[in-house]
Motif scaffolding. Structure first.
Motif: not given
Length: 1028
Positions: A373-379
């Motif tokens: 979920s953090i990777r998605r928000r960073a993307l």
């Protein structure tokens, strides 16, 4: 419960059970005993009744169904003593829902407790209404609760509960709660010193200003004063201080209320508010205590939303970004997630992007976080902050991350990288390099649009053609190459890299003829090595490439010609028609000599047009470029849930679109509609649009009630069945001072629900007039004709018809004549255009005068959500790719629905087909499940594909699990709720269309009887003509 030995023994027995089966046997035995005792009322003392009702509640808490004894629980509410009354209120609140018929029996008792002087009884009654009160409670109790709230003689405990109770009633039935002139009352309540009353009143204020902020402008400075008081920790009791933070719940509610006001004009108020916000921003830090972190961050993120809404000075915005930058570097994953999410929302504010760029390295580091979920928000954040200055760095990082990204992210990741490369490419050669790398690393997840766009660029730029051909040749030397690299311009679900190479080398491979290893025969050999490994759709593309290579070889190479002809001959008898046709035609054309060169000449340049990828990005930008408060209104009122899945600034995958499937050529919009019972007695105001609410999912996702469940009951079922029988005769409203009751002919609610399923029929009828409807629907457009027939020998005068439209419908009603002559019929066309998805309905405010009597009725217009659905049946090849493309909330929502009326699967399939949701048989391997599809039309969504899956339980037909998906979050939620309403309040089939044989409608005067009911049942114009 103290002293109830039987209850204690039963609880002990249940706890001592060794297994689930033993527990069930003990519970069944106790339920049988309770049922027997309830039947023998002579020996049922108040003590025993109380004890048995407590046992029922305990059994209910264990998860067992308790389908009897509800009347006994409700009857305890009217007991004169506190112990019995307490049991009645508690058990009723737990066992019954707001739509239960038994609750209507308790309304008078609850009202007596509310208006009584016993504060304990008042609190019990208010708690019950605040938890399960529905529309009936709102109509009966709202004035009394309002008096209780503003009463100066009541203790704060009672007034606090009254505020929350009034909030529940307002959400359930805003029309029943008279809030006219309540701005001054609310301003006085905001001066309350008791923080309990103040917190409850602020919750009520948030609901009121969400509907009409202009009326409550006087409350704005009061909210700022509340924040000042809390920020300075003035007069805050210890019990309202949470881990050193003064009443964080009140701070959040006050700031949320301020976000509904467009701006703050008063300089002193604005200055005071910014001082408070500055104090919050400066005083929030990450500490070890989790509870304190949660409270302080809830206040902080609400303050950030308010700062963005007010468009504060750049200095404060910089401070907000700096604070968020500190959050995204801490170890706690929840704080990092919220920091990235709020930084993404900060991109909506102008002049902030350059400040956010300073944290680019830390954001890129978040791409490697273990939490997806953090990777998605960073993307999302990287995609939103990208521009010409940092595009190369960001795209390179995305390509590097693509190799290790989860499969669930690769499609979104490749799409965003392709869009950024196209929008911000410093030169075309760099763009080609990026796309080829992208296809090489994520071929299965690269959409056809991406490599189509590469082909357009290469074809339209002659200087780029040799370079592109050279790069394609390099990729063919790889041992493992994705199929899309071999394929050309044919549609494919998964492959991309080989496609590009085949097309480019076929068109421009001759430009490399002088380079080593790039002769036509060598290119053929390399491509032909890939032929055994490619799929069937790729073979026609390779055949086209072979024909191009043969055409460009001048003078002809007999050896190459022999090899290529052998391939053509091999596929002349292929079972695939496309392959066979190309092989035969290319073989014959290759014998034509010069004619072959003319037919296979170089592809002409593509016409200049905007990239389909950028169009997708712009679509998302249009829907996401809004203030934080609008984002909240469309998604979740909860701050934590707002941060969960908002649309990124310009980066979410675009909604799923399908071509127009009916004869409509301009699919556009759909609208929201309020489902009021047909024939509401009281005057109603034009309905305001409810916020777009999103529901969480079950199964692989969390299950949670949709936060504005406030609007669910407010809407009522819009489909085919409907409102309870008490509204049958309530369409008449007296006008002026005198009261005249007109006897209705037929059930208005049943007439409305019948018209929800068909396009013509009678909407309303009394002894003087009959109103019929005939409708046509096409895409998002509708045309209705209202037929109004005077059934009397005297004229009807002062005829007025006014449409009260919901926000999602654009309605245009032609003027109605002031007088309808005797035995005459008039027609009034009504044009309907659907703007966006909604279940709200329009209301026709109709009145006329007959003699000295004035009659008024408010009638729902059957322009419901299902009128803008177009049946569509999909095959498994069409359904599953679309279903998988909808990854999760908010585009795909799931919910367990209980209380469903039991239906066999064929009956349920007929129900779905009746409101234009087509069942697709054979797609689900489980025979107890249903899969359905439809197309929804509105101006905002266009033609939008909607998919649904219903999972039933053969052992319990009263519950099921429903999953609904579409390319628009609002449409997904509205369609899910619409289907759920139909399943819970299932229409009675033909009985909704034609009165049952056993029914006894009110007798009509002889003149009101049509001569041929069977022949005229479907044509209101013919009905009225027969009457007249």
């Amino acid at each position: 419960m103290t002293g109830m030995r039987g209850l204690s023994v039963f609880i002990s027995d249940v706890r001592n059970c060794q297994n689930k089966e033993a527990e069930r046997l003990r519970v069944d035995k106790e339920l049988g005993n309770i049922r027997t005792c309830f039947k023998n009322e002579k020996v049922l003392t108040p003590y025993k009744k109380k004890k048995y009702v407590w046992k029922m509640l305990y059994i209910h808490m264990l998860g067992y169904d308790v389908d009897f004894g509800h009347m006994e629980a409700v009857s305890l509410i009217s007991a004169p003593k506190y112990p019995e009354k307490q049991v009645g209120y508690i058990v009723t609140s737990c066992l019954l829902n707001e739509n239960h018929d038994f609750l209507k029996l308790a309304i008078n008792t609850v009202r007596n407790d509310i208006i009584g002087r016993n504060e304990t009884f008042q609190c019990l009654a208010l708690t019950l209404v605040g938890n399960i009160g529905g529309r009936d409670f709102a109509e009966s109790l709202a004035p009394d609760v309002q008096k209780l709230l503003i009463s100066s003689s009541c203790r704060p405990l009672v007034r606090k509960k009254a505020a929350l109770c009034l909030l529940r009633l307002f959400r359930k039935n805003p029309d029943a709660v008279n809030v006219d002139g309540w701005a001054d009352r609310m301003a006085q309540l905001l001066d309350e010193r008791d923080l309990g009353v103040l917190t409850s009143s602020t919750s009520l204020l948030v609901a009121l200003v969400s509907n009409n902020h202009e009326a409550y402008s006087s409350c704005l400075p009061k909210c700022v004063k509340i924040l000042e008081r809390l920020a300075r920790n003035q007069d805050v009791p210890q019990e309202y201080t949470y881990y050193g933070i003064p009443s964080p719940w009140l701070q959040v509610k006050a700031m949320r209320a301020l976000q509904y006001f467009p701006t703050i004009e008063d300089p002193s108020t604005r200055k005071a508010l910014f001082e408070v916000l500055q104090r919050i921003l400066m005083g929030t830090d990450v500490v070890k205590n989790v509870n304190k972190n949660n409270a302080s961050h809830a206040v902080l993120f609400e303050a950030l939303s308010l700062v963005m809404h007010l468009d504060a000075e750049k200095e404060m915005m910089s401070q907000c970004v700096a604070l968020l930058g500190k959050f995204i570097s801490v170890r706690e994953p929840n704080i990092r997630y919220l920091g990235l999410e709020n930084m993404t929302r900060m991109l909506m504010v102008t002049d902030v992007q350059d400040i956010i760029k300073k944290h680019q390295s830390q954001i890129i580091t978040s791409l490697k976080d273990p939490d997806i979920s953090i990777r998605r928000r960073a993307l999302d954040l990287l995609y939103g902050m990208c521009d010409v200055s940092n595009a190369k760095d960001i795209v390179e990082e995305l390509l590097q991350y693509l190799s290790t990204a989860e499969f669930s992210m690769r499609e979104e990741l490749s799409l965003k990288a392709a869009i950024l490369a196209e929008k911000f490419a410093p030169d075309l050669s760099w763009y080609v390099d990026v796309i080829l790398q992208l296809i090489d690393k994520a071929g299965d997840f690269v959409s056809d649009d991406i490599w189509f766009r590469v082909v357009q660029f290469v074809t339209n730029n002659e200087d780029l053609q040799p370079y592109a051909a050279s790069k394609a040749r390099e990729y063919l030397d790889k041992i493992a190459i994705h199929e899309t690299m071999v394929k050309g311009l044919l549609k494919s679900d998964h492959w991309s890299l080989s496609q590009v190479s085949a097309y480019i080398l076929g068109e421009y491979g001759h430009l490399l003829a002088r380079q080593p290893g790039c002769s036509a025969s060598e290119l053929f050999s390399i491509l032909h090595e890939k032929l055994p490994t490619v799929s069937t759709p790729t073979i026609p593309i390779l055949l086209s490439t072979y024909a191009k290579l043969l055409m460009h070889t001048q003078p002809p190479d007999p050896e190459l010609q022999k090899k290529i002809w052998a391939v053509f001959k091999k596929y002349e008898s292929c079972i695939d028609v496309e392959i066979q046709q190309r092989a035969v035609e290319y073989f014959e054309l290759s014998k034509k000599g010069p004619a072959f060169m003319d037919v296979l000449a170089e592809m002409p340049k593509f016409p200049e047009r905007q990239s389909s990828l950028i169009k997708k990005a712009e679509y998302v930008e249009d829907t996401a470029d809004q203030s934080a408060i609008k984002l909240r209104a469309q998604q979740q009122p909860s701050n934590a849930l707002v941060l969960a899945d908002p649309q990124p600034v310009n980066g979410a995958p675009p909604p799923l679109k399908v071509p127009i499937l009916s004869g409509s050529t301009d699919p556009e919009s759909v609208a929201r509609s309020v489902s009021h019972p047909n024939g509401t007695l009281s005057n109603i105001d034009p309905p305001t649009p409810s916020p777009d609410l999103l529901s969480d999912l079950l199964g692989p996702l969390a299950i949670e009630a949709p936060p504005g469940a406030v609007s669910n009951e407010q809407h009522g079922p819009v489909g085919v069945e409907g409102v309870s029988d008490e509204v049958d005769g309530s369409a008449i409203v007296p006008v002026e001072e005198q009261t005249n009751t007109v006897e209705l002919l037929g059930n208005i609610a049943e007439r409305f629900h019948a018209l929800c399923l068909k396009d013509s029929g009678v909407l309303y009828e009394d002894p003087h007039i009959q109103i019929g409807i005939k409708a046509e629907w096409r895409g998002h457009h509708g045309r209705l004709v209202l037929f109004m027939g005077n059934k009397n020998t005297s004229p009807l005068t002062s005829v007025q018809a006014l449409i009260l439209p919901p926000a999602h419908l654009r309605l245009d009603l032609s003027p109605v004549p002031d007088t309808i002559p005797p035995r005459a019929q008039v027609q009034s066309p009504l044009e309907v255009m659907n703007i966006r998805p909604s279940r709200d309905v329009a209301v026709l405010d109709f009145s006329y005068k007959f003699g000295t009597n004035v009659v008024s009725a408010k009638l729902r217009i059957p322009a419901t959500l299902n009128k803008f659905l177009q049946p569509l049946q999909l095959t498994s090849e069409e359904f599953f790719p679309q279903w998988r493309a909808l990854s999760g909330p908010p585009l795909k929502l799931q919910e367990v629905v209980r209380g469903v009326r039991p239906l066999a699967l064929p009956e349920m399939a007929n129900l779905f087909n009746s409101f234009h949701v087509t069942i697709c048989p054979g797609l689900d391997p489980n025979p107890n499940n249903l899969v359905a599809s439809t197309t929804f039309y509105s101006e905002s969504t266009g033609a939008m594909l909607c998919l649904a899956r219903i999972e039933t339980d053969p052992a319990d037909r009263t519950q099921l699990r429903m999953t609904v998906g579409s390319g628009d979050p609002t449409l997904t939620f509205e369609l899910k709720e619409f289907i759920k309403e139909q399943l819970i309040t299932i229409p009675m089939g033909s009985r909704a269309l034609v009165p049952a044989a056993g029914s006894a409608p009110s007798p009509a005067p002889p003149v009101a009887q049509p001569p041929s009911p069977a022949a005229l049942a479907d044509d209101p114009g013919a009905m009225l003509a027969g009457l007249l």
